[in-house]
Scaffold this motif. Structure first.
Motif, PDB file in Angstrom:
ATOM      1  N   ASN A   1      -0.807  50.356  25.497  1.00 46.48           N
ATOM      2  CA  ASN A   1      -1.322  50.420  24.132  1.00 46.48           C
ATOM      3  C   ASN A   1      -1.996  49.123  23.685  1.00 46.48           C
ATOM      4  O   ASN A   1      -2.746  49.127  22.695  1.00 46.48           O
ATOM      5  CB  ASN A   1      -0.183  50.750  23.167  1.00 46.48           C
ATOM      6  CG  ASN A   1       0.193  52.224  23.221  1.00 46.48           C
ATOM      7  OD1 ASN A   1      -0.396  53.061  22.553  1.00 46.48           O
ATOM      8  ND2 ASN A   1       1.188  52.539  24.050  1.00 46.48           N
ATOM      9  N   SER A   2      -1.745  48.035  24.390  1.00 50.19           N
ATOM     10  CA  SER A   2      -2.390  46.768  24.030  1.00 50.19           C
ATOM     11  C   SER A   2      -3.686  46.532  24.808  1.00 50.19           C
ATOM     12  O   SER A   2      -4.486  45.657  24.439  1.00 50.19           O
ATOM     13  CB  SER A   2      -1.432  45.593  24.289  1.00 50.19           C
ATOM     14  OG  SER A   2      -1.109  45.495  25.662  1.00 50.19           O
ATOM     15  N   LEU A   3      -3.907  47.292  25.869  1.00 43.88           N
ATOM     16  CA  LEU A   3      -5.101  47.091  26.693  1.00 43.88           C
ATOM     17  C   LEU A   3      -6.416  47.273  25.922  1.00 43.88           C
ATOM     18  O   LEU A   3      -7.375  46.525  26.167  1.00 43.88           O
ATOM     19  CB  LEU A   3      -5.069  48.012  27.913  1.00 43.88           C
ATOM     20  CG  LEU A   3      -4.141  47.581  29.049  1.00 43.88           C
ATOM     21  CD1 LEU A   3      -4.194  48.576  30.191  1.00 43.88           C
ATOM     22  CD2 LEU A   3      -4.537  46.196  29.556  1.00 43.88           C
TER      23      LEU A   3
ATOM     24  N   THR B   1     -11.355  44.510  24.235  1.00 41.43           N
ATOM     25  CA  THR B   1     -12.256  44.063  23.172  1.00 41.43           C
ATOM     26  C   THR B   1     -12.342  42.542  23.137  1.00 41.43           C
ATOM     27  O   THR B   1     -13.434  41.962  23.020  1.00 41.43           O
ATOM     28  CB  THR B   1     -11.776  44.588  21.810  1.00 41.43           C
ATOM     29  OG1 THR B   1     -11.741  46.021  21.835  1.00 41.43           O
ATOM     30  CG2 THR B   1     -12.698  44.125  20.694  1.00 41.43           C
ATOM     31  N   GLY B   2     -11.188  41.882  23.249  1.00 44.35           N
ATOM     32  CA  GLY B   2     -11.183  40.420  23.300  1.00 44.35           C
ATOM     33  C   GLY B   2     -11.903  39.890  24.524  1.00 44.35           C
ATOM     34  O   GLY B   2     -12.577  38.853  24.457  1.00 44.35           O
ATOM     35  N   ALA B   3     -11.763  40.597  25.657  1.00 47.09           N
ATOM     36  CA  ALA B   3     -12.436  40.158  26.885  1.00 47.09           C
ATOM     37  C   ALA B   3     -13.951  40.209  26.719  1.00 47.09           C
ATOM     38  O   ALA B   3     -14.665  39.309  27.175  1.00 47.09           O
ATOM     39  CB  ALA B   3     -12.000  41.025  28.059  1.00 47.09           C
TER      40      ALA B   3
ATOM     41  N   TRP C   1      -8.288  30.960  23.879  1.00 42.16           N
ATOM     42  CA  TRP C   1      -7.775  31.308  22.554  1.00 42.16           C
ATOM     43  C   TRP C   1      -8.158  32.733  22.169  1.00 42.16           C
ATOM     44  O   TRP C   1      -7.379  33.436  21.532  1.00 42.16           O
ATOM     45  CB  TRP C   1      -8.290  30.312  21.526  1.00 42.16           C
ATOM     46  CG  TRP C   1      -8.226  28.893  22.005  1.00 42.16           C
ATOM     47  CD1 TRP C   1      -9.251  28.032  22.213  1.00 42.16           C
ATOM     48  CD2 TRP C   1      -7.029  28.167  22.372  1.00 42.16           C
ATOM     49  NE1 TRP C   1      -8.801  26.825  22.671  1.00 42.16           N
ATOM     50  CE2 TRP C   1      -7.436  26.875  22.777  1.00 42.16           C
ATOM     51  CE3 TRP C   1      -5.667  28.486  22.389  1.00 42.16           C
ATOM     52  CZ2 TRP C   1      -6.535  25.907  23.202  1.00 42.16           C
ATOM     53  CZ3 TRP C   1      -4.764  27.525  22.816  1.00 42.16           C
ATOM     54  CH2 TRP C   1      -5.198  26.258  23.208  1.00 42.16           C
ATOM     55  N   ILE C   2      -9.334  33.167  22.584  1.00 43.71           N
ATOM     56  CA  ILE C   2      -9.750  34.536  22.275  1.00 43.71           C
ATOM     57  C   ILE C   2      -8.846  35.538  22.983  1.00 43.71           C
ATOM     58  O   ILE C   2      -8.400  36.527  22.388  1.00 43.71           O
ATOM     59  CB  ILE C   2     -11.223  34.747  22.671  1.00 43.71           C
ATOM     60  CG1 ILE C   2     -12.123  33.813  21.863  1.00 43.71           C
ATOM     61  CG2 ILE C   2     -11.638  36.203  22.474  1.00 43.71           C
ATOM     62  CD1 ILE C   2     -13.583  33.870  22.262  1.00 43.71           C
TER      63      ILE C   2
END
Length: 421
Positions: free
Chosen positions: A341-343, A348-350, A302-303
């Protein structure tokens, strides 16, 4: 509260000293007018502050555990050790009174001490002796050897000349004496400010136990095998969560249908802590490796999905319009605009997901495991081996910090455009 106040005092003193010394060498007007407030990219951790902070924590640890690594003048007051004496005044039913001496030897918890000898005394109240370990209490059977007892109406009316009664306490420099509801003196030696080794051993004790376990292992496995099992579970579960979660997040960020279909599920599961799923996962997959991997997969899924969705939604629309104006097709926009641009958001989520997985695997191993850092901590706690528990906590923290540092390094090299327009 006292350790906290010491930490705050060291922080305040260090802050003013370090900032004054570092600021003393700045004379260039251009550097002085640089504005960094609110600019996260301009804020870097002060290494000196980090070193002082860690040193302060270890100093406080040593002060309140009586560590040999800290000079004795800095030690917090220790628990009383030695011989304590006090007198009690007994009164019979007909009003006669007599004083008797109580001698108590207070010894370290790991030592064995014989009860001291005291003369019986001449009155009807006879002298008593007892032994007690530090941080413990002992009841004094005062009328066991007296000529009269409580059954005959005799009672204690004073301790060291101070009037007392059931439930009342008389304090001394070496401890306190409290009369129980039945009138029995309960002696409690002074605890001082140092922590009992059962609850917080000294740094050198933890270090010596760490060296021993690194050499001899723990419960038929080396320390590297325990940590390796935990790392394997975390990495495997995280990879599975990322492989499923990132495409799911992209789909939710690019498609109204996918967003509407999966958004309720993701938003429902997002606030549910992974630990709450442990009973259900055990019912589904048992207590073996499969259950732990599934739990970590759900912890990361979910993260990563939310991070990927946020990354896609946060892409500057002007960049997409610019790509369209240059004749780019959808797959080219996806490849050259949306994914790059989403990486940053995904990284951060990783980092967050990896931290959650690391904490979750330790908790999962507390429930059922034969190997792993969590199992090591739980087993040690059952036998009150606090030094092993602290060792495990420190190793878990160090490894978690190392994982985060590696992910930061990978982010700097793989996504160098983070924070740049």
């Amino acid at each position: 509260m006292t350790p906290f106040l010491i930490y705050v005092a060291v922080f305040v003193v260090s802050f003013y000293l370090v900032t004054k010394l570092q600021g003393a060498g700045i004379r260039d007007y251009t550097s002085l007018k640089t504005v960094t407030f609110g600019d996260e990219s301009a804020v870097r951790p002060n290494r000196i502050a980090g070193v002082i902070s860690i040193a302060t924590i270890f100093l406080i640890w040593g002060i309140f555990t009586g560590s040999v690594l800290v000079p004795k003048p800095l030690h917090a007051p220790a628990a009383f050790e030695g011989t304590a004496e006090f007198t009690y005044t007994a009164q019979t039913a007909d009003g006669a009174t007599d004083d008797a001496l109580v001698r108590v030897v207070v010894h370290p918890r790991e030592a064995t001490v014989e009860k001291p000898e005291v003369p019986a005394g001449d009155g009807f109240a006879k002298n008593d002796a007892a032994v007690v370990a530090q941080w413990r209490t002992v009841l004094i059977p005062w009328d066991k050897n007296d000529e009269t007892s409580r059954k005959e109406g005799t009672k204690i009316i004073a301790i060291n000349g101070q009037p007392t009664g059931p439930g009342k306490t008389v304090d001394f420099d070496f401890g306190s004496v409290t009369l129980s509801d039945k009138g029995t003196p309960n002696f409690e030696p002074s605890r001082g400010l140092q922590m009992e080794s059962l609850y917080l051993p000294a740094p050198e004790t933890v270090w010596n136990r760490t060296v021993k376990i690194f050499k001899e292992g723990f419960r038929n496995f080396t320390i590297w095998e325990h940590l390796g099992f935990s790392l394997y579970r975390v990495v495997f579960g995280f990879i599975l969560g990322a492989v499923v979660g990132i495409p799911l997040g992209y789909a939710m960020g690019l498609s109204n249908w996918f967003r509407g279909w999966f958004d309720p599920i993701v938003e429902f599961m997002r606030p549910v802590p992974p630990l709450a799923l442990i009973p259900l996962v055990i019912i589904w997959a048992g207590i073996g490796e499969a259950g732990k991997i599934i739990l970590l997969f759900l912890a990361a899924l979910w993260i990563m999905a939310i991070a990927a969705r946020s990354g896609v939604s946060g892409v500057n629309i002007s960049k997409v319009h610019a790509a369209y104006s240059l004749g780019a097709r959808k797959w080219q926009i996806m490849r050259h605009v949306i994914i790059p641009n989403s990486l940053p958001e995904i990284f951060t989520g990783a980092r967050v997901a990896m931290g959650v997985c690391w904490g979750t695997v330790v908790a999962a191993e507390l429930v059922a495991a034969e190997q792993g850092a969590g199992m090591m901590i739980m087993t040690a706690s059952k036998f009150q081996n606090t030094d092993i528990v602290i060792m495990g906590i420190v190793l878990i923290g160090v490894i978690g910090f190392g994982i985060d540092m590696m992910m930061r390094w990978a982010e700097r090299h793989l996504v160098p455009w983070k924070g740049k327009s």
